[in-house]
Write an enzyme that holds these catalytic residues in place. Sequence first.
Site, short mmCIF file in Angstrom:
data_model
loop_
_atom_site.label_atom_id
_atom_site.label_comp_id
_atom_site.label_asym_id
_atom_site.label_seq_id
_atom_site.Cartn_x
_atom_site.Cartn_y
_atom_site.Cartn_z
N ASP A 70 6.79 6.95 9.87
CA ASP A 70 7.37 8.29 9.72
C ASP A 70 6.33 9.37 9.45
OD1 ASP A 70 6.87 7.30 7.19
OD2 ASP A 70 8.90 7.60 6.43
N ASP A 481 5.70 6.59 -3.87
CA ASP A 481 6.70 5.56 -3.59
C ASP A 481 6.42 4.19 -4.17
OD1 ASP A 481 8.17 7.41 -2.09
OD2 ASP A 481 7.05 6.94 -0.29
#
Length: 884
Positions: A70, A481
């Site tokens: 992404d 993350d």
Amino acid sequence: MRRTRILTAVLALAAGLLAGTPPALAASAPHTRVAADTYTWKNARIDGGGFVPGIVFNRSEKNLVYARTDIGGAYRWQESTKTWTPLLDSVGWNDWGHTGVVGLASDPVDPDKVYAAVGTYTNSWDPTNGAVLRSADRGASWRKADLPFKLGGNMPGRGMGERLAIDPHKDSVLYLGAPSGKGLWRSTDSGATWSQVTSFPNPGNYQQDPGDSTGYASDEQGIVWVTFDESTGSSGTATRTIYVGVADKDNAVYRSTDAGATWSRLAGQPTGYLAHKGVLDARNGFLYLAYSDKGGPYDGGKGRLWRYATATGTWSDISPVAEADTSHGFSGLTVDRLHPSTIMATAYSAWWPDTQFFRSTDSGATWTKAWDYTSYPNRANRYTIDVSSSPWLTFGADPSPPEQTPKLGWMTEALEIDPFDSSRMMYGTGATLYGTENLGEWDSGGRFTVRPMVQGLEETAVDDLAAPPSGGAQLFSALGDIGGFRHTDLTKVPSMMYTSPTFTTTTSLDFAESDPGTVVRVGDLDSGPHIAFSTDNGADWFAGTDPPGVSGGGTVAAGADGGRFVWSPAGAGVQHTTGFGTSWSASSGIPAGATVESDRVDPKTFYGFKSGKFYTSTDGGATFSASAAAGLPSGDSVRFKALPGTKGDIWLAGGAADGAYGLWHSTDGGASFTRLPNVEQADTIGFGKAAAGASYQTLYSSAKIGGVRGIFRSTDRGATWTRINDDAHQWGWTGAAITGDPRVYGRVYVSTNGRGVIYGDTSDPGGGGDGGTTPPPSGACTVTYRITNQWSDGFQAEVRLTNTGPAAWNGWSLGWSFPGGQRITQLWNAGYTQSGPAVTARNTTWNGTVAAGASVAFGFTGSWSGANAKPASFKLGDQTCTTA
């Protein structure tokens, strides 16, 4: 774990780093050398760490596989080593958004060709439009076709697809599904130019959150996949039947039966859901569709699987569970091309207790699951999972049944069975790429083995880096993350991310300069403390206590001796403490949200910066005073560091193109700063081991110097600079952090926003300095430039440089400008940089000495369009060479 991964890029854009044109380099600026050293670049191994929304197997060549991410580019599989090769490291600073890949297609007619649809955000966060990149050498080099709209590789719905598709019979024809109401697009010249398919009736209307004022969740997700029915065409003629998926719950699937001239809504289709995937089995005449009530990749509470018979128009609900029993959508969908009655699908949005895989060997009539309950909460698995190569994938968890660790994953929208090997399957998750090579055990009653198949694919977003001068840790990283890691060996995957506590994102970290065993980190956590400490060089951690109001990590600084800490958290003002944060006191004289750092010599001295003002504390962070220094950047996109070993020696980088932007130096603790006139823009600053014979540490920066964006090094306090990366190694946006290695001269660690931690080693490990030796102006030279091969959009050339003067050269640097927009794609026997038409080639470590009358040669491949004329002149340093 929910990976929005937006913050780093948004901070850069909000500060205006990528807008406008910087002022010209001052005429009196010291000489800037560009790319005088050759570096070897690698990743500090983490293996994965991000979302893999797409996996593409070529349908005509075995073992040719691509993966898209992404925000971290695209990769090609290397079967011989079972590793991935990055393909988009050449994306530069100004086009950083092109590291987000929303679609990828591998040509089944000519397997050397591959295409990528790139662009990260469709709202204002990404300043550039999207593009389609095309390659004729499997991604080794690319040509770009700019689009008149943006693409969203990191937008909602990015796991649907593939949005980019090649006609399997006429590979000059490609289709691209666009977001934002832009509709369906087509190229008829192998991706060189694109035009909208005006006959396509529906651009899509689904928005994740129509009320989102940022434009992120409110964007229309658009056309989400294109699938050809290869049974309706023949070689050299366009495929007649094409299916297209649209993000519209009432009108999700369209078809053309005349090669895209006209389109109609597929009759009888189900409504109320979005078709995430449409996969066609041409042999049996079935179009399979995976539906969800949401666009993903995080959300989705209901879903169905449907089968459409292409010959009869019959629809069949083949869902493996009743609608009332679903709490997830379906997305991952694949057909076994060797046994097309075998299909698989994923419950992509099943977060708890795990994702689920479904498999049918009779075209969806019956199904089995990857795991089932025996007696709740106990599970029986058809698989074993081995994460010994990436042990951190357990996340240090010890869950209660029915949860298990490691999990099969989440956000499992990419799922593909190898079209040449029914036993091999790959799938993407929000943290890694998994695979199996004995999938057949599923059907025979055995258990198939799942392992990470991700080595070489590095996808973390880096917020901060620190390299201590001693101790077992080589590098500390602060990551989005997955928190971050302590690397004791850059070539090996660490066993675990930071735990106790485990932050979702670590925003800042620091160590005590004179006691590197003391380390502090801060970060984001949904519930729990936002600060942690270590007294054993980051091997073990314990949580601190938050002061009231803290909502996020912010920045943190450790005093030089480890006895004091200053913390500027999100949600609260700047705080200070002695000891390990059992209690905090508010600092005075410094605004909330300031960036804080410590002096690396005086344990009571700390520094801060906020909105153009520099602040100093000499009492351990209790009180700060604003410096009188003026002319510093007015925004907050600033990073500064104090030099180890010298009290009050501070370097500050940052700014915005519409204001002050560059690199500043202070030797009096921030009371005054001097701007370096030879640095146009700088965004990071770091220090490393001094070069041989130098008394001052080596400087590193992600900067713009001499009109060139890159990673730069200085061994003489910034008087001269050397670009140490090249155009093939740019990694998009590198503005978050940089540090040299205090133990290894020339080694530098570079942050990226989606390509992990990059580190580089110099070809000159002795560190001769960056002043260098250039050919004297009186040195005569002759250049022979010869094009040895040329094709429609590329060429190969050889350059021979001859020393026609009386003395030997000890190092050389040859410059020229291309007259016709040519771009070098690969160069051998020399190093090089290219900025626009200007090229500089320089010697390597082994061909720098050229005796009088001797020659040195190098070659390269490049791209061209229009004309491929030879350069008009060549310069060796300041001397114009004779051309032969």
